[in-house]
Enzyme design. Structure first.
Site, PDB file in Angstrom:
ATOM      1  N   ASP A 138       0.784  -1.244   0.000  1.00 61.14           N
ATOM      2  CA  ASP A 138       0.000   0.000   0.000  1.00 61.14           C
ATOM      3  C   ASP A 138       0.820   1.300   0.000  1.00 61.14           C
ATOM      4  O   ASP A 138       1.801   1.399   0.741  1.00 61.14           O
ATOM      5  CB  ASP A 138      -0.850   0.098   1.276  1.00 61.14           C
ATOM      6  CG  ASP A 138      -1.596  -1.159   1.617  1.00 61.14           C
ATOM      7  OD1 ASP A 138      -1.547  -2.119   0.846  1.00 61.14           O
ATOM      8  OD2 ASP A 138      -2.215  -1.172   2.688  1.00 61.14           O
ATOM      9  N   SER A 151      -0.275   0.146   7.511  1.00 56.32           N
ATOM     10  CA  SER A 151      -0.636   1.346   6.749  1.00 56.32           C
ATOM     11  C   SER A 151      -1.198   2.468   7.608  1.00 56.32           C
ATOM     12  O   SER A 151      -1.727   2.239   8.688  1.00 56.32           O
ATOM     13  CB  SER A 151      -1.655   0.979   5.671  1.00 56.32           C
ATOM     14  OG  SER A 151      -1.005   0.253   4.660  1.00 56.32           O
ATOM     15  N   ASP A 201      -5.181   0.973   9.597  1.00 57.63           N
ATOM     16  CA  ASP A 201      -5.100   1.888   8.450  1.00 57.63           C
ATOM     17  C   ASP A 201      -5.729   3.252   8.742  1.00 57.63           C
ATOM     18  O   ASP A 201      -6.636   3.713   8.027  1.00 57.63           O
ATOM     19  CB  ASP A 201      -5.733   1.254   7.197  1.00 57.63           C
ATOM     20  CG  ASP A 201      -5.217  -0.160   6.937  1.00 57.63           C
ATOM     21  OD1 ASP A 201      -4.103  -0.469   7.390  1.00 57.63           O
ATOM     22  OD2 ASP A 201      -5.937  -0.950   6.300  1.00 57.63           O
TER      23      ASP A 201
HETATM   24  C1  FRU Z   1      -3.925  -3.560   2.716  1.00 61.65           C
HETATM   25  C2  FRU Z   1      -3.289  -4.038   4.016  1.00 61.65           C
HETATM   26  C3  FRU Z   1      -3.632  -3.101   5.156  1.00 61.65           C
HETATM   27  C4  FRU Z   1      -2.493  -3.306   6.102  1.00 61.65           C
HETATM   28  C5  FRU Z   1      -1.331  -3.503   5.164  1.00 61.65           C
HETATM   29  C6  FRU Z   1      -0.288  -4.451   5.673  1.00 61.65           C
HETATM   30  O1  FRU Z   1      -3.304  -4.029   1.567  1.00 61.65           O
HETATM   31  O2  FRU Z   1      -3.683  -5.361   4.281  1.00 61.65           O
HETATM   32  O3  FRU Z   1      -4.901  -3.317   5.718  1.00 61.65           O
HETATM   33  O4  FRU Z   1      -2.298  -2.218   6.955  1.00 61.65           O
HETATM   34  O5  FRU Z   1      -1.863  -3.997   3.955  1.00 61.65           O
HETATM   35  O6  FRU Z   1       0.832  -4.449   4.846  1.00 61.65           O
END
Ligand code: FRU
Length: 478
Positions: free
Chosen positions: A27, A87, A152
């Site tokens: 991400d 994230s 996130d």
């Molecule tokens: C989305 C995710 C987020 C998480 C991150 C981990 O692609 O699964 O929810 O924070 O990637 O790398």
């Protein structure tokens, strides 16, 4: 992408997209303009081309096109983020301090079947080195049972308070929840902003809420939506809801869910507001569990080009390449009024390349073809080709990578409303292992990774079942 490309020999390394110097990336995180420069962070595993303990990689740019690599901004180090800095987002606080808000991930069992997630802050005054906040974790326990899945954080300011939206779940229902703070450290839970009605997945990741054209827009990445015809065919989706957020109750009243990009490889999109007042989006240009042949070459993952968002009065989000990408343009080719007939090929044999921008307008008035479109990354004999076609009868745009090279096969189709339209405009960004398509000035976007041979560099236009006129063709080597 810059001088710190540690893997220069792989033919699929991208030329102008954000990647890690080597190893894994997912991400985009913490998109922000700080002291006039654009900063992009990203989920990164610096020790392997596969996902693992997450760090925040970091690049910055003055123009959204040329990116300078900076040192890793966040690495797992504390009890609250020891298994990953997941994230999150970035804001410039009331004192001008660049503040990252992210999720600290802890595995509760060795097999990673149970986890705990904390929201954390880190600050920087130079935009390069970050210090984790003594107040961490700034949110430790959510007031509901989400089996540890709450992550996130996207933070923004509204009037004189800070707001945070988080992706989470309760049972098998994905949702987003809202918090409020005066100082980015002490957070109060307001409530559930939006949740799945049972059709929108078991977990919502990477939420983002922003105001555009007088409405609130919630972009998020739900997991577990079932495919429905041409819709939701990727493992997970990224899409949006348009409505109105009540900042007192925390409730977001909204319309229906719409996918943002209808291609193969687009996930975990995030946006930011820049100093020119624009809302700009960047997403991960891959998908969980997709085949990534580059992993055997020491890397996996990249981010999309920056895209400008606009909201129509009908609540449709338009997504267009940012105009700054014109800085990449080199050799230009132009043609107009090309009559394209079936069974003929090599209309554009003088144009070759693996890094191209193409803008081609096809006439719908001067068209009796059943299908027409553009081919890129074609081998001499067309046994390898990536095809963008418009199916006239179904009014559908098709991204066909069944003959794109090594990697996953597949077709994505998306309906395009052309009623009352005299032409269709395809705008393509081709990089060494990617194609990003924008149709009719952002009405439809389709993104896909492809892994062709380095010699498959031809470009062509075609028609089937009748003829079509290409009103204008412009392409640039990038
Ligand atoms: C989305 C995710 C987020 C998480 C991150 C981990 O692609 O699964 O929810 O924070 O990637 O790398």
């Amino acid at each position: 992408m810059d001088s710190a490309n540690h893997l220069p020999d792989d033919i699929h390394r991208l030329a102008y997209h954000i990647m890690a110097p080597a190893n894994w990336i997912n991400d985009p995180n913490g998109l922000v303009q700080y002291k006039g420069e654009y900063h992009v962070f990203y989920q990164h595993h610096p020790d392997s081309p596969k996902w693992g303990p997450m760090h925040w990689g970091h690049v910055k740019s003055k123009d959204l096109v040329h990116w300078e690599r900076l040192s890793i901004a966040l690495a797992p180090s504390e009890a609250y983020d020891r298994d990953g800095c997941f994230s999150g987002s970035a804001v410039v606080d009331d004192h001008g301090v660049l503040t990252l808000i992210y999720t600290g991930n802890i595995w509760m069992k060795e097999d990673q079947s149970e986890l705990k997630q904390y929201q954390c802050a880190a600050t920087s005054t130079d935009g390069v080195t970050f210090v984790k906040d003594p107040a961490n974790p700034v949110i430790a326990e959510p007031p509901f049972d989400c089996c540890g899945h709450i992550r996130d954080p996207k933070v923004w300011k509204h009037e004189d308070q800070w707001y945070m939206i988080l992706g989470t779940r309760e049972g098998n229902h994905g949702k987003v929840v809202l918090y409020r703070s005066k100082d980015l450290r002490s957070w109060n839970y307001i409530g559930i902003a939006a949740e799945s009605d049972g059709t929108l997945g078991y977990m919502w990741e990477c939420p983002d809420l922003f105001r555009l054209n007088g409405k609130d827009v919630l972009v998020f990445s739900p997991q577990g939506i079932e495919p429905q015809g041409d819709k939701y065919n990727n493992l997970h989706q990224t899409g949006y809801l348009v409505g109105n957020l009540d900042y007192q109750t925390g409730k977001f009243q909204h319309g229906g869910f719409e996918e943002l990009d209808k291609g193969f490889d687009f996930y975990a999109a995030q946006t930011f507001h820049d100093e020119q007042g624009r809302r700009i989006l960047i997403a991960w240009m891959d998908m969980w569990e997709s085949y990534m042949p580059t992993q055997t070459k020491g890397w996996g993952g990249a981010l999309t080009i920056p895209r400008l968002l606009e909201l129509t009065p009908e609540n449709k989000l338009l997504m267009k390449p940012v105009p700054e990408l014109e800085l990449l343009r080199k050799e230009h080719d132009h043609a107009q009024s090309i009559e394209v007939t079936p069974l003929q090929s090599d209309y554009l044999s003088h144009i070759k390349g693996d890094c191209l921008e193409i803008v081609a307008e096809f006439s719908l008035a001067a068209c009796d073809a059943s299908e027409f479109g553009i081919k890129v990354r074609c081998s001499e004999d067309y046994t390898e080709e990536t095809v963008i076609r418009f199916d006239v009868n179904d009014s559908a745009v098709i991204f066909d990578r069944t003959r794109s090279g090594i990697g996953e096969e597949g077709i994505r189709r998306a309906f395009l409303d052309v009623s009352g339209k005299k032409s269709i405009k395809f705008h393509l960004f081709v990089d060494r292992s990617s194609v990003e398509l924008f149709v009719n000035d952002g009405e439809l976007a389709m993104t896909g990774r492809i892994y062709p041979n380095s010699s498959s560099n031809k470009v062509d236009i075609f028609a089937e079942g009748g003829c079509v006129q290409v009103l204008s063709w412009n392409s640039w080597k990038l």
